[in-house]
Design a protein around this motif. Structure first.
Motif, short mmCIF file in Angstrom:
data_model
loop_
_atom_site.label_atom_id
_atom_site.label_comp_id
_atom_site.label_asym_id
_atom_site.label_seq_id
_atom_site.Cartn_x
_atom_site.Cartn_y
_atom_site.Cartn_z
N LYS A 340 -21.02 40.81 -43.72
CA LYS A 340 -20.26 41.07 -43.86
C LYS A 340 -20.14 41.65 -42.31
CE LYS A 340 -19.22 42.01 -48.46
NZ LYS A 340 -18.35 42.93 -49.78
N GLY A 341 -21.04 41.09 -40.88
CA GLY A 341 -21.07 41.87 -39.85
C GLY A 341 -22.69 42.56 -39.60
N VAL A 342 -23.14 42.63 -41.09
CA VAL A 342 -24.78 43.18 -40.48
C VAL A 342 -25.58 41.90 -40.85
CG1 VAL A 342 -26.77 44.62 -41.37
CG2 VAL A 342 -24.53 45.55 -41.60
N ALA A 343 -26.50 41.47 -39.86
CA ALA A 343 -26.90 40.54 -39.83
C ALA A 343 -28.31 40.58 -39.36
CB ALA A 343 -26.18 39.02 -38.92
N TYR A 344 -29.11 39.77 -38.91
CA TYR A 344 -30.56 39.90 -38.60
C TYR A 344 -30.91 38.47 -37.77
CZ TYR A 344 -30.57 42.77 -42.58
OH TYR A 344 -30.23 44.34 -43.50
N CYS A 345 -30.14 37.01 -37.51
CA CYS A 345 -30.74 36.68 -37.14
C CYS A 345 -29.57 36.13 -36.03
CB CYS A 345 -30.65 35.06 -38.31
SG CYS A 345 -31.17 33.51 -36.89
N PRO A 346 -29.61 36.88 -34.33
CA PRO A 346 -28.35 36.37 -33.37
C PRO A 346 -28.49 34.23 -33.33
CG PRO A 346 -30.40 37.56 -33.03
CD PRO A 346 -30.59 37.47 -34.48
N HIS A 347 -28.77 33.89 -33.77
CA HIS A 347 -29.01 32.58 -32.98
C HIS A 347 -28.20 32.45 -34.01
CE1 HIS A 347 -32.45 33.32 -29.94
NE2 HIS A 347 -33.20 33.09 -30.86
N GLY A 355 -17.13 36.45 -28.22
CA GLY A 355 -15.88 37.57 -28.51
C GLY A 355 -15.46 39.18 -29.00
N LYS A 356 -16.18 39.76 -29.68
CA LYS A 356 -16.27 40.54 -29.90
C LYS A 356 -17.46 41.59 -29.87
CE LYS A 356 -13.75 37.70 -34.51
NZ LYS A 356 -14.87 38.81 -36.28
N ARG A 357 -17.69 42.97 -30.14
CA ARG A 357 -18.27 43.72 -30.03
C ARG A 357 -19.51 44.26 -31.27
NH1 ARG A 357 -13.74 48.55 -30.21
NH2 ARG A 357 -13.70 47.05 -31.75
N VAL A 358 -20.49 43.94 -30.62
CA VAL A 358 -21.57 43.98 -31.35
C VAL A 358 -23.35 45.05 -31.08
CG1 VAL A 358 -21.34 41.75 -32.24
CG2 VAL A 358 -23.55 42.68 -30.75
N ALA A 359 -23.80 45.60 -32.06
CA ALA A 359 -25.11 46.24 -31.83
C ALA A 359 -26.02 45.17 -32.07
CB ALA A 359 -24.76 47.87 -31.91
N VAL A 360 -27.25 45.38 -31.02
CA VAL A 360 -28.67 45.52 -31.84
C VAL A 360 -28.90 46.75 -31.65
CG1 VAL A 360 -31.01 44.27 -30.78
CG2 VAL A 360 -27.96 42.94 -30.18
N ILE A 361 -30.08 46.45 -32.87
CA ILE A 361 -31.07 47.44 -33.19
C ILE A 361 -32.43 47.01 -32.89
CG2 ILE A 361 -31.44 49.22 -35.41
CD1 ILE A 361 -28.56 49.29 -34.58
N GLY A 362 -32.74 48.06 -32.18
CA GLY A 362 -34.55 47.60 -32.27
C GLY A 362 -34.57 47.45 -30.41
N GLY A 363 -35.56 47.98 -29.80
CA GLY A 363 -35.51 48.00 -28.11
C GLY A 363 -36.85 46.82 -28.12
N SER A 366 -38.03 41.10 -29.40
CA SER A 366 -36.92 40.27 -30.39
C SER A 366 -35.54 40.92 -30.01
CB SER A 366 -37.58 40.67 -32.51
OG SER A 366 -38.36 40.16 -32.25
N GLY A 367 -35.22 42.53 -29.93
CA GLY A 367 -34.34 43.20 -29.95
C GLY A 367 -34.05 43.21 -28.48
N VAL A 368 -34.58 42.42 -27.75
CA VAL A 368 -33.99 42.57 -25.73
C VAL A 368 -33.63 41.12 -26.03
CG1 VAL A 368 -34.60 43.06 -23.49
CG2 VAL A 368 -34.95 45.15 -24.81
N GLU A 443 -17.95 44.96 -34.01
CA GLU A 443 -18.16 43.86 -35.61
C GLU A 443 -19.35 43.66 -35.97
OE1 GLU A 443 -14.26 44.69 -33.87
OE2 GLU A 443 -15.58 43.15 -32.93
N GLY A 444 -20.20 43.80 -34.81
CA GLY A 444 -21.21 43.74 -35.56
C GLY A 444 -22.36 44.50 -35.56
N VAL A 445 -23.50 43.61 -36.03
CA VAL A 445 -25.09 45.00 -35.87
C VAL A 445 -25.64 43.87 -36.39
CG1 VAL A 445 -26.19 46.72 -36.83
CG2 VAL A 445 -23.87 47.06 -37.13
N PHE A 446 -26.38 43.98 -35.36
CA PHE A 446 -27.84 42.76 -35.60
C PHE A 446 -29.47 43.93 -35.64
CE2 PHE A 446 -24.09 40.05 -33.76
CZ PHE A 446 -24.74 38.49 -35.04
N VAL A 447 -29.65 43.61 -36.50
CA VAL A 447 -30.82 44.86 -37.20
C VAL A 447 -32.16 43.75 -36.45
CG1 VAL A 447 -32.45 45.49 -38.84
CG2 VAL A 447 -29.30 45.09 -38.56
N GLN A 448 -33.35 44.67 -35.89
CA GLN A 448 -34.24 43.52 -34.87
C GLN A 448 -35.51 44.85 -34.87
OE1 GLN A 448 -33.72 39.99 -33.39
NE2 GLN A 448 -33.15 40.00 -35.35
#
Length: 536
Positions: A340-347, A355-363, A366-368, A443-448
């Protein structure tokens, strides 16, 4: 629409059509409708068994149905242009509606045909999703085999208002008769298991009747596949039980470090692994989740693996290759807003956040890489890294720093994901240098943030490291006689596909060496033809 090379390939495939088909288009005045019509005309030009009609009246435009002219009940529908990863789905749909038999086991075909009820499946996909084609193809196949099953595959990026209204925030998302049915990669057998309530019990009964194996591999990723192949090549009775064949490789987009193969994709590699295993005499038991390992009662006796469906497999040796899964942040809101906004696969899910705002967790890499990919789709990316600096390769860091819509935050700990009950609205992180908290609206959080081994079921049975990895020696042996392990679930460093394959092969050779050095099978053990092989 299609270049000369694709047209030539398509023409060759369409020679397999056995019955005429019609492509019935539902169009409006948009450029995408014009593109779709050009695609359909290109397809029809490759075979005299294919015709095109503009008479479709489907509410989704542009869309089209592939209809068997001799039996209009046999059809599948695409809403959008099935290109990218879905072009193969389109080709297979053309062939199967046109009478070319799908490559499905006869037992599964009969199970699909026997389903009682009316089923309307709707699958939301994105053209960049490597997991979506398996779901689309499985449901298309089911709709061809059973006319009471209907399926429409919908490009979520093209029908964004529909995606918003139905709160689709991850792909593939499947609805059945208008209600949520499933999310994520699924094979035909998995879909069947969800709607055929007796399937699991039948599978358990079938497994209970199996004789003991010489080598039982638990896991179907690169390590498990390699172990099964090396064991089977020794001529000994080999079984492989996997929750999903291919493992995490199925979720990997680009693979560019598999030696001698400059570039491939995870699903393609997984398909090759499965075919290679099936070339040998390996008893593959897919969609089986292990629940408990019971060591042998006597030296050389039978080891047992209990499955979640209640069945038990027995073997003289066992190779554990259960792999790993995405590590979670384990913060408030992560579970509540998964998919519902938390995701693990950016592809897969990135196009849904256009057009939305997201965060990527992890540097790390994979994160970059995820942040770079998403920056080309979304309005803004905030990359949050726990460490004081990014850990990704320098070339990736330079690329990331050049992007104008990316903000990098280091020395930061994500503490909570926020939402409005239906979708993500933001997250909070703590500055580790000042202990100040900051909220980011998005609106989105991608966990890496790496991987966690799939070994919870092994606690108390074999020795595990503090990180939950299976402890092995240089031969791949665990602390339990006859039990070996390989791949990302073990303490072997560097979680790489090529390393997992090598470790799986080594574990199988070690298991074989263990078997040939055993005395006569312990009393009560099942006989195995190891002696003949050892003497060869």
């Amino acid at each position: 629409m299609l270049d000369a090379s694709l047209k030539a390939q398509l023409k060759a495939y369409l020679e397999n059509l056995r019955q005429p088909i019609e492509l019935v288009a539902s169009l409006d005045g948009t450029p995408k409708s014009a593109e779709l019509m050009q695609l359909l005309e290109d397809i029809a030009a490759q075979s005299d068994k294919v015709s095109v009609s503009r008479d479709g009246d489907d509410a989704r435009k542009p869309s089209f149905a592939i209809v068997r002219k001799t039996d209009p009940a046999v059809s599948v529908r695409f809403a959008g242009l099935p290109l990218g990863h879905e072009f193969t789905s389109l080709v297979l749909a053309l062939l199967h509606v046109g009478g070319h038999p799908p490559k499905v086991d006869a037992e599964v075909v009969e199970q699909v045909k026997a389903l009682d009820g009316d089923f309307l499946f709707e699958t939301y996909f994105s053209l960049s999703c490597q997991n979506c084609p398996d779901v689309v193809q499985a449901l298309n196949t089911m709709s061809v085999l059973n006319p009471r099953i209907r399926h429409v595959a919908i490009d979520g990026a093209l029908f964004q208002q529909e995606v918003e209204d139905r709160k689709v925030m991850a792909v593939p998302t499947v609805l059945l008769n208008g209600e949520p049915f499933a999310q994520g990669r699924m094979e035909l057998e998995q879909i069947l298991a969800k709607i055929d309530t007796g399937a699991q019990a039948r599978a358990a009964e079938k497994i209970k009747g199996k004789d003991a194996f010489d080598v039982l591999v638990v896991g179907g990723g690169p390590a498990g596949a390699a172990a099964a192949i090396y064991a089977a090549r020794k001529g000994i009775r080999t079984g492989l039980a996997a929750e999903r064949f291919g493992g995490q490789v199925l979720d990997t987009m680009a693979i560019e470090n598999f030696i001698s193969v400059p570039h491939t994709e995870g699903p393609k590699l997984a398909s090759g692994l499965e075919q290679h295993v099936k070339d040998y005499d390996v008893d593959v038991m897919n969609l089986q989740r292990a629940a408990k390992l019971i060591p042998a009662k006597t030296p050389g006796g039978l080891i047992e693996v209990e499955l979640e469906n209640g069945a038990t497999l027995r073997s003289r040796t066992v190779i554990l290759a259960t792999g790993a899964r995405w590590r979670q942040m384990n913060v408030p809101g992560e579970d509540a807003y998964r998919n519902k906004g938390v995701a693990y696969c950016p592809h897969c899910d990135g196009p849904l956040f256009k057009g939305k705002r997201v965060a990527v967790i992890g540097g790390g890499n994979s994160g970059v890489e995820a942040a770079i990919d998403l920056a080309g789709i979304v309005a803004h990316v905030t990359l949050i890294e726990f460490d004081a600096q990014l850990r990704a390769d320098a070339v990736l860091q330079r690329k990331l720093a050049s992007l104008p819509n990316v903000r990098i935050v280091t020395s930061a700990l994500t503490t909570e994901v926020h939402g409005d009950g239906e979708k993500v609205t933001g997250l909070t992180y703590k500055d580790r240098n000042t202990d100040q908290t900051h909220r980011v609206e998005l609106e989105g959080v991608f966990v890496q943030i790496g991987l966690v081994p799939n070994t919870e079921w092994l606690k108390g049975a074999v020795a595990l490291s503090p990180r939950g990895e299976i402890e092995t020696d240089y031969r791949g042996a665990t602390d339990v006689p006859g039990v070996f392990a390989a791949g990302d679930a073990t303490t072997t460093p560097y979680k790489q596909i090529v390393i997992a394959m090598g470790e799986g092969s080594k574990a199988a050779l070690s298991a074989f060496d263990y078997l040939i050095r055993l005395p006569n099978p312990a009393e009560g053990a099942e006989p195995a033809d190891i002696g003949a092989q050892a003497a060869a």
